[in-house]
Structures are given as structure tokens and as C-alpha cells.
Design a protein around this motif. Structure first.
Motif, PDB file in Angstrom:
ATOM      1  N   ARG A   1     -16.442  -8.887   3.952  1.00  0.00           N
ATOM      2  CA  ARG A   1     -15.891  -7.650   3.397  1.00  0.00           C
ATOM      3  C   ARG A   1     -16.466  -7.253   2.039  1.00  0.00           C
ATOM      4  O   ARG A   1     -16.547  -6.059   1.727  1.00  0.00           O
ATOM      5  CB  ARG A   1     -14.368  -7.781   3.257  1.00  0.00           C
ATOM      6  CG  ARG A   1     -13.617  -7.900   4.569  1.00  0.00           C
ATOM      7  CD  ARG A   1     -13.646  -6.598   5.337  1.00  0.00           C
ATOM      8  NE  ARG A   1     -13.105  -5.510   4.562  1.00  0.00           N
ATOM      9  CZ  ARG A   1     -11.812  -5.199   4.520  1.00  0.00           C
ATOM     10  NH1 ARG A   1     -10.946  -5.897   5.236  1.00  0.00           N
ATOM     11  NH2 ARG A   1     -11.381  -4.186   3.784  1.00  0.00           N
TER      12      ARG A   1
ATOM     13  N   PRO B   1       0.793  -1.211   0.000  1.00  0.00           N
ATOM     14  CA  PRO B   1       0.000   0.000   0.000  1.00  0.00           C
ATOM     15  C   PRO B   1       0.825   1.259   0.000  1.00  0.00           C
ATOM     16  O   PRO B   1       0.458   2.250  -0.605  1.00  0.00           O
ATOM     17  CB  PRO B   1      -0.826  -0.138   1.295  1.00  0.00           C
ATOM     18  CG  PRO B   1      -0.104  -1.122   2.145  1.00  0.00           C
ATOM     19  CD  PRO B   1       0.599  -2.042   1.195  1.00  0.00           C
TER      20      PRO B   1
ATOM     21  N   ALA C   1      -5.560  -9.892   0.488  1.00  0.00           N
ATOM     22  CA  ALA C   1      -5.798  -8.568   1.067  1.00  0.00           C
ATOM     23  C   ALA C   1      -6.049  -7.541  -0.029  1.00  0.00           C
ATOM     24  O   ALA C   1      -6.930  -6.679   0.096  1.00  0.00           O
ATOM     25  CB  ALA C   1      -4.611  -8.160   1.929  1.00  0.00           C
TER      26      ALA C   1
ATOM     27  N   MET D   1      -9.540  -8.028  -1.330  1.00  0.00           N
ATOM     28  CA  MET D   1     -10.604  -7.533  -0.454  1.00  0.00           C
ATOM     29  C   MET D   1     -10.788  -6.014  -0.570  1.00  0.00           C
ATOM     30  O   MET D   1     -11.867  -5.500  -0.303  1.00  0.00           O
ATOM     31  CB  MET D   1     -10.289  -7.903   1.000  1.00  0.00           C
ATOM     32  CG  MET D   1     -10.336  -9.389   1.281  1.00  0.00           C
ATOM     33  SD  MET D   1     -11.956 -10.101   0.961  1.00  0.00           S
ATOM     34  CE  MET D   1     -11.498 -11.656   0.204  1.00  0.00           C
ATOM     35  N   THR D   2      -9.750  -5.327  -0.949  1.00  0.00           N
ATOM     36  CA  THR D   2      -9.845  -3.876  -1.078  1.00  0.00           C
ATOM     37  C   THR D   2     -10.085  -3.440  -2.516  1.00  0.00           C
ATOM     38  O   THR D   2     -10.503  -2.311  -2.758  1.00  0.00           O
ATOM     39  CB  THR D   2      -8.559  -3.200  -0.565  1.00  0.00           C
ATOM     40  OG1 THR D   2      -7.436  -3.719  -1.294  1.00  0.00           O
ATOM     41  CG2 THR D   2      -8.371  -3.505   0.916  1.00  0.00           C
ATOM     42  N   ARG D   3      -9.798  -4.324  -3.480  1.00  0.00           N
ATOM     43  CA  ARG D   3      -9.920  -3.965  -4.885  1.00  0.00           C
ATOM     44  C   ARG D   3     -10.317  -5.213  -5.661  1.00  0.00           C
ATOM     45  O   ARG D   3      -9.512  -5.849  -6.320  1.00  0.00           O
ATOM     46  CB  ARG D   3      -8.584  -3.419  -5.383  1.00  0.00           C
ATOM     47  CG  ARG D   3      -8.576  -2.934  -6.810  1.00  0.00           C
ATOM     48  CD  ARG D   3      -7.151  -2.637  -7.247  1.00  0.00           C
ATOM     49  NE  ARG D   3      -6.280  -3.788  -7.034  1.00  0.00           N
ATOM     50  CZ  ARG D   3      -4.961  -3.740  -7.148  1.00  0.00           C
ATOM     51  NH1 ARG D   3      -4.370  -2.617  -7.442  1.00  0.00           N
ATOM     52  NH2 ARG D   3      -4.225  -4.826  -6.948  1.00  0.00           N
TER      53      ARG D   3
ATOM     54  N   ARG E   1       2.644  -4.710   4.335  1.00  0.00           N
ATOM     55  CA  ARG E   1       1.218  -4.399   4.386  1.00  0.00           C
ATOM     56  C   ARG E   1       0.688  -4.445   5.818  1.00  0.00           C
ATOM     57  O   ARG E   1      -0.217  -3.689   6.191  1.00  0.00           O
ATOM     58  CB  ARG E   1       0.439  -5.391   3.513  1.00  0.00           C
ATOM     59  CG  ARG E   1      -1.063  -5.146   3.492  1.00  0.00           C
ATOM     60  CD  ARG E   1      -1.776  -6.212   2.681  1.00  0.00           C
ATOM     61  NE  ARG E   1      -1.451  -6.120   1.272  1.00  0.00           N
ATOM     62  CZ  ARG E   1      -2.058  -5.312   0.413  1.00  0.00           C
ATOM     63  NH1 ARG E   1      -3.021  -4.492   0.826  1.00  0.00           N
ATOM     64  NH2 ARG E   1      -1.718  -5.306  -0.853  1.00  0.00           N
TER      65      ARG E   1
END
Length: 946
Positions: free
Chosen positions: A588, A364, A545, A548-550, A498
Motif C-alpha cells: 500500500r 472515517p 489502517a 496505510m491511508t495517512r 471502520r
């Protein structure tokens, strides 16, 4: 306005008594966004040029109006849209006042206050200096270096000698000779410019500076980089920021210009080689760009180079002009000013590293950092650049990587040498990597009594690695297994960036995770499946991960590839990862994210094919992993408290108490309220893995005819790694919190210090234990032959060997060996128990009441010899000596061999699946498509200096 310019070195001003005359030439094309700042910077120079001339190249913005506010109308020229930089300079100098020097400027490059003064101070020190250029920094960051002189590689890349994003900390501030300097700020003698007939009109935009410097060097002039002179450059044309650029396809024009520059200036001896090299390299790069999902750039790459090759007479004329003007031997220029021929290949390795990093998962901070730099307003100084210091202090993980690499080398000290790596669960690799490829696509397998079972998916990545290593399959296995700790640590550190903010917590968790792989006993027991699965696990978590965000399909495919790799080597990884992934997605993601999750979960079934489907119908097969089911490592019984400390049992496993520090730190992590939610997630993942270890410990499983104890190294190690992650999450930022806390924080400091000491001791003690103990026993290196060489040679006539081990009183075991023995991958394609039932009956009869019918039944399976390894049991020897149809054939010391008197009437025909080759081809095709989809899309790169 430009602010924050470094003062730099104070020039000697040896020319103050008789100042040189300088004509500044500004070439403008739709640069109104930057032009006022550039002109204001010129007005603030400590030494002003004698005259300033501007050329407006068909601008459609208000460039002309801006120039009119700063310059006299007589100093402004106009040029048509098709004019290149060199021709624009000619237009500017036509009718301009005579001067000793010409200072070339861009409308997107602002000089520092002393820029011209520093340049003049250098060039006036020697008459053979024909041109000089400044140090270029990035605008708007103002601190990041772009160029301090430039050269060109043999593949046509613009080479600056700088790291990407390297900050300017004075490390390149010594003046030095270079092949060329950027035209943004180039100061050139007027007589040199006339002597070289200016810039080549065939290079209107890119690489004109490199070509000019190369021709100057061959003419006998020196080109000097003057780092004390500083310019700030936007590079508007190559970054796509300039409206109406003459190069709407910068990559195509850049490749054309680079190819032209290399071939026009190449020596007579190197021209032919350079022509072939550039063409072949272009084809390979174009294919790579297609794989990277950049067809537009692939076309630009090819068309740019072909644009030069289709005009051979223009190239011949360019080479003749350069040869006629040359006074210096080309070899001398190459030796002094061109980079090493190996440099492009080093850059290629860097590119591969970037690709792997992207597949492992983006961090990130890297994404956020790039966005922050791109969004920073012009003129704002970047205050977040790294501070100076030693390499290890700025990159502590580099030191840890070196230590782990050395430890891996030392621990493998007894496993380095000739022979095949094998022992424990590990079978010897085949002789070549091509044997794995043939094995995977084969319609039948000449293993034991033969089978048409689908080959395991793990042979494909091993075959790929072996192919890259020159076809050496054993080297591929050795590298993957013995470097497994380092690989796992690297993927873990990638994930840690991360999870944690502190670089020291990142270092601790990455090193701890890698050393837990060594402490698990997986290396010594030859469990390559466990090693690969644990190395891939952090990459899976990182990809999950990101998903889950993108939630994008490409991210789902990337996660699916890592899951496929881990599952191919250790199928239980699919169950350990798949169910938590579904739970996380349910919590999520919304509906639009589920296709990506399902893609990740389905991909292993598609790539691994029927081999994967066989796991579903045989629950015990989920615990199989690459290698022998019966690893020959003795009992794997483990107490509950040992499992709680991540201990999986077996030879080469570190003492269970090694994990107590991590266990205590992970438990104490629950006490910090600020990080408790994330700590609980780590605990949930860890408890899920521990539950699998507890359920399976002490049990056995059967895969085909192989039976062995369940190895719980994968879930047990993941449990301890999750506790370490919980401890790291709680420790992140804890020091600052403790310093800012009150009396309670002061009282807790001794406890916290003790827990930190115990946690840090875990990787330190594990490292020492691993180095001292080594990675051998039962893992060893030696011969791959299970039978004497002359028996193995009989396999060419379709004859296999029945190997019988044990004693008549204690029991015997028998296996059919084709060739010299089983190799890695063979264990997964053995026929099922039902196929061996008649053979088992015949073997029992052979060892009790052998008859001609029994030998005929054995011959029907392709068996042509019987082998008793040393020490051969006397009772079995007497029985086989008396068997009709068997002829004693000696054997190695302590062993005995018998061969069949007669050949079977019909040669043995093993089962064959005609569809197997086609199915394997489809699996590989799906894998290749997935790799292309998961590969990062290529971002537009800077095409050159404009």
C-alpha cells in the motif's frame, strides 16, 4: 437568506392592545459576510422593533455600505476599534428613542420570523423578568443547538447543558429561568439595563452576558430562556471566522474573562477557595495542553488567568460594586442557577475519553462528517441529523455495553472479595502499585536467589493503572483481567466502525470479539497477557489502517505504542502483527510511508529494552506471557479440528463447537463477489494467525527456569475473529442486495437466514456459557503467602526459604522463596539456569546425604529455612530431621519447617547492575515522549459566544 425556520409555539400576544416599544441594537465589526442575511431576517419579523440602531465598530470591509442600504443614516453609529460590546451598546443608545425594551443583536446572528414576538410574550408575563434570550442554533447547519440559556462552572467553563453537536428536536423547548442568556438576541428591559449600569467594561468580548445575568440575579431580576424564539449564530469571533477580531487570541481573552467573572461574583466565603482552585486548575490545564502539543494555547491559558490576578485592586473594586448592588443572597443564586460543582470533573472524564478514542484510532465517518459540516454553504439545512427515538434504538451499542458489563460482574461473582486474585498463570499482585515502580527501576531483584535481569515492560502500565486507583495493585490486575471482555469489545467496536457500515453488523462483531476472549479460557486461567493482547489487537488494526491511508510519524508512534503494550504482555503478538504490517506496507505505501511503519516496529524494542532483546536470542521466549510459564492447568493438547474452530484448550475454555457458526459464516463469505477482495484480506490475516497456532500447539517452551506448555489462545482467538470479520464484511449491505435481487436471491434466502442465525447464536451462546460457568477455577482469590508468615518475616534479615514439594518416590520440585512468595512480575526476572546449577546440586544432596557443607552451600544463597508444605512426605521429613545444622521448627498442620542453626559467615550478595536504573529511566522517558507524540494535537476550540 435563512430558510426552514420552525414555527414553534404561537404566542398569546397578550400585549397586542398596547405593544411594548423595542429598540433593536446591532453591533457590527467586519460582518459583511452575514450582515445582509441578518438585516433581511429583521425585515421579515412578524413583529418589528420600534427602532433599529446599528453600531459599526471600525469595520474595514463594506459593513458601512450594507448598513446604509438598509437603515437611515441617523440610525448608524460609529465606534473606535478598541470599543467592546457593552460600550458599543451604550454608544447606540445614546440619543436613541426612548423604549421599554432593548434588543441586542450581532451581525452574525439571524433571528427567526417570530423571534421577537416569542420573547415579548414571555417577558411581559411578569414584571420581575429583567431579560430573556432565544434558543441559539448553529449557522450554517441550522439544526444543531448552541445554547438555550447558559451558566458557568466553577472552573470557568461556559456551560450550556447540551451535548456536543446535539440536534434540535424540541427536547429543550420549555421556557425556564437561567443564570444568563447570550447577547445574540438578548431582550432586556431598559430600566434593568440602566439599573445594572449596563455591561461591565472589563468584559469587552467574552462572558459579559454571564456576568450581566449573574448581577441581574443578585439584584433580584429573573433571566428567562425562551426556546420558541430561535436565532442562528455563526459565533464568528470565537471560531476565527471574523476578520480583524478584537480577540486575535480568543482563548486567552476567554480565560481572562471567565476568571474575572467567577472571582468578581463569588461570595465572600467562596472567594478564597475559588482563587486557589482557579490557579491550580490553570496550571494543570496548561500542563495538559503542553502534553497535547498545544504550547500556544497553554500560554494563553496561563496568561489569561494571570491577567486577572496581577490586578488585585481592580478585582476588589468589582466585588465591592456587586456587593453594593446585591439584594439576593449569593447562596440562593448558586443553588438555583449555577451547575453542580462536580460538573467540571465529569467534563474532564469526557475529555480523557476523547483522548483515548483518538489514540485507539479515528473513525472515517467522524472525520468525514466534520469536514462535511464545515464545508456546508451558509443557509443550507442539515438533513442528515439523527432522527428521534429511544436512546437504545439510536445507540444499540450502548445496550450491548451494559449487557457485557453486567455479564462481567456476574461471571466474576466468586472472585469479588478480600484477598489477592491469583491462580493458573496469574501470580498475586504486589501489596502496592509503588512496589511495581520500585521493581522496574531496581538495580537488582530480591526474587528467589536474586538477579539483575531487566524487569518486564508490562509492569509499567499495570503500575500506572494501580497508581490511578489509589495505589491498589490488586485492584488494577482485577480490573484489567475481569473487565477484559468489555475492554476488548469496546476496542473491537471502535474498529468495526471502520470495517462495516451497518450499525447492527458493528454491534455483532464487537460483541462477538469480546465474548471470544471469554470463550478462549484466558480469564479462568488467569492469562492476563492474553487478555491485554487481545484487547489491544483491534486498536492496532485500527491504527495500522489509519497509517496505510495517512502515513505520518505520529500515526506510526501511535501504532507502535499499541504494539508495545500487546508485546509487553504477550510477546508473540509482535510476530503476529509485525510481519503482516510489513506486507501491507509493501503493497500500500510508497517510500515516504516507510519511516512511519519502521517507527511502529522499532518502538517496542526501545521501550521494552533488554527484556525485549532477550526474546530475539531465545525463540521459545516469544511464547511466554505475563504470569507463570507453567500455569498449572494440565494438558493443553488440542486436536486440529478444534484449532480450526478457535479452541485453545485448558480449563475455562468454551466447547469447541461454539465457533462453528462463525466458521461457517466466514467460509460462506467467500461466495459474495462484491465483498470478496476485503473478505480475502480477512482470511489472509486469519490464516496467518491459525498457522502460528497449529505450529505451536502441543509444544513446550522454557523461559529461564520455568517450563510449560505453549498457550495458543492469542492466535486461535484472532483466527476466529478474522472469520467473524469476513462474515461481517459479506453481511454488510446484504439485506438490501437480497431484496433487490432476482430469483437466485429468493432461492438463497433460507441459506442466508440459517447462516445469519448461526452467526448471531455464537455471541448469545457464549454470553450464556460465560455467565453460567463464571471466570473462576483455577483463578481464585485468597492469600498471597506461599510460606508461613513468620518465615516471610525473616526476609527482612535477608533470609529466604527453600520450599520443597512432592515425594521421595514421585519426585520433588524446589524453589527459593523470598518474603511471602512470588508476585506478578517476579517470574520474568528469575536468574538463568546456569545460576541455579550449583543450587540444584546442593538440594539433591540435602535430600539424599545432607552434610554441613551442603547446608553451608545453601546458606551462601541466603537460604535460612526449609519448608515442606502440607502434606509433608514422611521420607523427606525423616531425611531433614537427621540433617546436621537443621533445627525443626514446627509448621502449619500437615506441613513442616526447619531453620538453620547458624548464620552464614557472609551475607548473600545478589547480582546487581548499576546501569539498570538509568536504563529503566531512559525506557520510561522514551515511552513518555512517544505518548506525547501520539497524543492528538489540540484543535482550536470555540472561545465564547461571539
Amino acid at each position: 437568506m435563512i430558510e426552514g425556520v420552525d414555527e414553534g409555539l404561537v404566542p398569546s400576544r397578550s400585549w397586542i392592545a398596547d405593544p411594548p416599544t423595542v429598540t433593536a441594537v446591532i453591533v457590527c465589526r467586519n460582518g459583511s459576510r452575514w450582515l445582509p442575511t441578518v438585516l433581511d431576517s429583521l425585515a421579515r419579523l412578524s413583529h418589528l422593533p420600534s427602532a433599529v440602531v446599528a453600531v459599526d465598530v471600525a469595520s474595514t470591509d463594506n459593513t458601512r455600505e450594507i448598513l446604509a442600504r438598509y437603515l437611515h443614516p441617523a440610525s448608524i453609529r460609529t465606534a473606535p476599534a478598541d470599543v467592546g460590546f457593552g460600550d458599543a451598546v451604550r454608544i447606540a443608545l445614546d440619543g436613541a428613542p426612548a423604549s421599554e425594551w432593548v434588543w441586542l443583536l450581532h451581525d452574525d446572528a439571524a433571528p427567526g420570523e417570530d423571534a421577537l414576538a416569542h420573547l415579548l410574550d414571555q417577558v411581559t408575563q411578569s414584571d420581575d423578568i429583567g431579560a430573556a434570550g432565544p434558543k441559539l442554533r448553529e449557522w450554517p447547519s441550522l439544526k444543531r443547538l448552541l445554547e438555550v440559556g447558559v451558566t458557568i462552572t466553577g472552573t470557568g467553563s461556559r456551560e450550556t447543558g447540551l451535548e456536543r453537536g446535539e440536534p434540535d428536536q424540541g427536547q429543550h423547548d420549555r421556557p425556564h429561568d437561567v443564570l444568563a442568556v447570550n447577547t445574540a438576541g438578548m431582550l432586556v428591559r431598559r430600566r434593568v439595563l440602566d439599573d445594572l449600569d449596563g455591561f461591565d467594561p472589563n468584559l469587552p468580548l467574552f462572558f459579559d452576558d454571564v456576568d450581566f445575568g449573574w448581577r441581574a440575579a443578585r439584584r433580584g431580576y429573573r433571566v428567562r430562556a425562551v426556546p420558541a424564539s430561535v436565532f442562528f449564530h455563526v459565533e464568528a469571533a470565537s471560531t476565527g471566522l471574523r476578520p480583524g477580531s478584537r480577540a486575535p487570541r480568543p482563548r486567552r481573552e476567554q480565560r481572562r474573562a471567565a476568571t474575572y467573572t467567577l472571582l468578581a461574583n463569588a461570595g465572600r466565603a467562596g472567594f478564597a477557595w475559588q482563587s486557589v482552585r482557579l490557579l491550580l486548575g490553570t496550571v494543570l490545564r496548561s500542563l495538559a495542553l503542553l502534553v497535547a502539543k498545544a504550547p500556544r494555547e497553554a500560554a494563553d491559558e496561563m496568561l489569561g488567568v494571570l491577567g486577572v490576578y496581577r490586578r488585585p485592586f481592580a478585582m476588589i473594586a468589582a466585588r465591592r460594586r456587586r456587593a453594593a448592588a446585591s439584594r439576593v443572597d449569593q447562596s440562593d443564586v448558586r443553588a438555583r442557577l449555577l451547575p453542580s460543582p462536580l460538573l467540571p470533573y465529569r467534563h474532564g472524564l469526557d475529555t480523557v475519553g476523547d483522548l483515548v478514542s483518538t489514540l485507539v484510532g479515528p473513525t472515517p465517518e467522524s472525520t468525514g462528517r466534520r469536514a462535511a459540516v464545515e464545508a456546508r454553504p451558509i443557509g443550507e439545512v442539515d438533513d442528515e441529523l439523527p432522527v428521534s427515538g429511544s436512546l437504545l434504538s439510536r445507540h444499540p451499542w450502548l445496550g450491548a455495553t451494559v449487557v457485557l458489563a453486567l455479564a462481567a460482574l456476574v461471571s466474576a461473582r466468586s472472585l469479588i472479595g478480600s484477598g489477592f486474585l491469583s491462580g493458573g498463570a496469574l501470580l498475586p499482585a504486589p501489596d502496592t502499585a509503588s512496589a511495581w515502580w520500585t521493581f522496574f527501576f531496581a538495580s537488582s531483584h530480591d526474587v528467589s536467589i536474586g538477579s539483575d535481569v531487566a524487569a518486564p515492560g508490562y509492569v509499567v502500565p499495570l503500575a500506572a493503572v494501580g497508581t490511578v486507583l489509589g495505589g491498589n495493585a490488586d485492584l488494577a490486575v482485577s480490573l484489567v483481567l475481569l473487565a477484559g471482555v468489555l475492554i476488548a469489545a469496546l476496542t473491537a467496536h471502535r474498529l468495526s466502525r471502520r470495517l462495516f457500515a451497518s450499525p447492527w453488523v458493528q454491534l455483532w462483531w464487537g460483541a462477538t470479539y469480546g465474548l471470544l476472549v471469554a470463550a478462549s479460557g484466558a480469564l479462568a486461567q488467569g492469562r492476563i497477557g492474553t487478555v491485554v493482547a487481545l484487547a489491544a489487537a483491534p486498536a492496532m488494526v485500527n491504527s495500522a489502517a489509519a497509517l496505510m491511508t495517512r502515513p505520518r510519524v505520529a500515526d506510526g508512534v501511535r501504532l507502535g505504542l499499541w504494539l508495545t503494550l500487546a508485546t509487553a504482555f504477550a510477546p508473540v503478538t509482535y510476530l503476529l502483527a509485525g510481519i503482516p504490517l510489513l506486507v501491507a506496507a509493501a503493497v500500500r505505501l510508497r517510500r515516504q510511508g516507510w519511516p512511519s511503519v519502521l517507527t511502529a516496529l522499532v518502538l517496542p524494542w526501545l521501550v521494552l529494552g533488554s527484556w525485549m532483546w532477550s526474546r530475539a536470542v531465545d525463540p521459545g521466549a516469544w511464547w511466554w506471557e505475563a504470569g507463570r510459564a507453567d500455569a498449572g492447568v494440565g494438558s493443553l493438547d488440542v486436536a486440529a479440528w478444534q484449532l480450526g474452530l478457535g479452541h485453545a484448550a485448558g480449563p475455562g475454555t468454551a466447547p469447541a463447537l461454539l465457533g462453528i457458526g462463525v466458521a461457517l459464516a466466514g467460509t460462506a463469505a467467500l461466495m459474495r463477489p462484491a465483498t470478496r477482495p476485503r473478505v480475502l484480506v480477512a482470511w489472509a490475516v486469519g490464516l496467518w494467525a491459525l498457522a502460528w497456532a497449529v505450529v505451536a500447539a502441543g509444544t513446550t517452551f522454557t523461559d529461564g527456569i520455568s517450563t510449560g506448555p505453549v498457550w495458543v489462545g492469542v492466535p486461535a482467538t484472532l483466527w476466529l475473529a478474522a472469520l467473524a470479520a469476513a462474515a461481517g464484511l459479506a453481511a454488510d449491505g446484504l439485506a438490501e442486495r437480497m431484496r433487490a435481487g432476482g430469483d437466485l436471491a429468493v432461492a438463497l434466502r433460507p441459506v442466508v437466514a440459517l447462516l445469519v442465525a448461526l452467526a448471531v447464536a455464537t455471541p448469545v451462546v457464549a454470553l450464556g456459557w460465560w455467565v453460567v460457568r463464571g471466570s473462576d477455577d483455577p483463578l481464585d482469590r485468597g492469600s498471597a503467602e506461599q510460606v508461613p508468615a513468620y518465615l516471610a518475616a525473616r526476609a527482612e534479615q535477608g533470609s529466604s526459604t527453600l520450599v520443597i514439594e512432592g515425594t521421595a518416590e514421585g519426585g520433588v520440585s524446589a524453589q527459593v522463596v523470598s518474603g511471602d512468595g512470588m508476585r506478578l512480575g517476579d517470574e520474568a526476572v528469575l536468574a538463568g539456569p546456569e545460576a541455579y546449577a550449583p543450587l540444584d546440586d546442593d538440594v539433591r544432596a540435602l535430600l539424599s546425604t545432607p552434610t554441613t557443607r551442603v547446608l553451608s552451600g545453601l546458606a551462601d544463597y541466603g537460604i535460612g529455612a526449609v519448608y515442606l508444605p502440607s502434606p509433608a512426605d514422611d521420607t523427606l521429613v525423616d531425611t531433614l530431621d537427621a540433617a546436621p545444622g537443621l533445627e525443626a521448627s514446627g509448621g502449619p498442620e500437615g506441613a513442616r519447617v526447619w531453620v538453620f542453626d547458624a548464620e552464614p559467615d557472609d551475607p548473600y550478595d545478589p547480582p546487581t547492575s548499576q546501569r539498570r536504573g538509568w536504563v529503566a529511566s531512559v525506557q520510561v522517558a522514551i515511552l513518555l515522549i512517544a505518548l506525547v507524540v501520539a497524543a492528538p494535537g489540540r484543535n482550536r476550540t470555540r472561545g465564547g459566544p461571539r
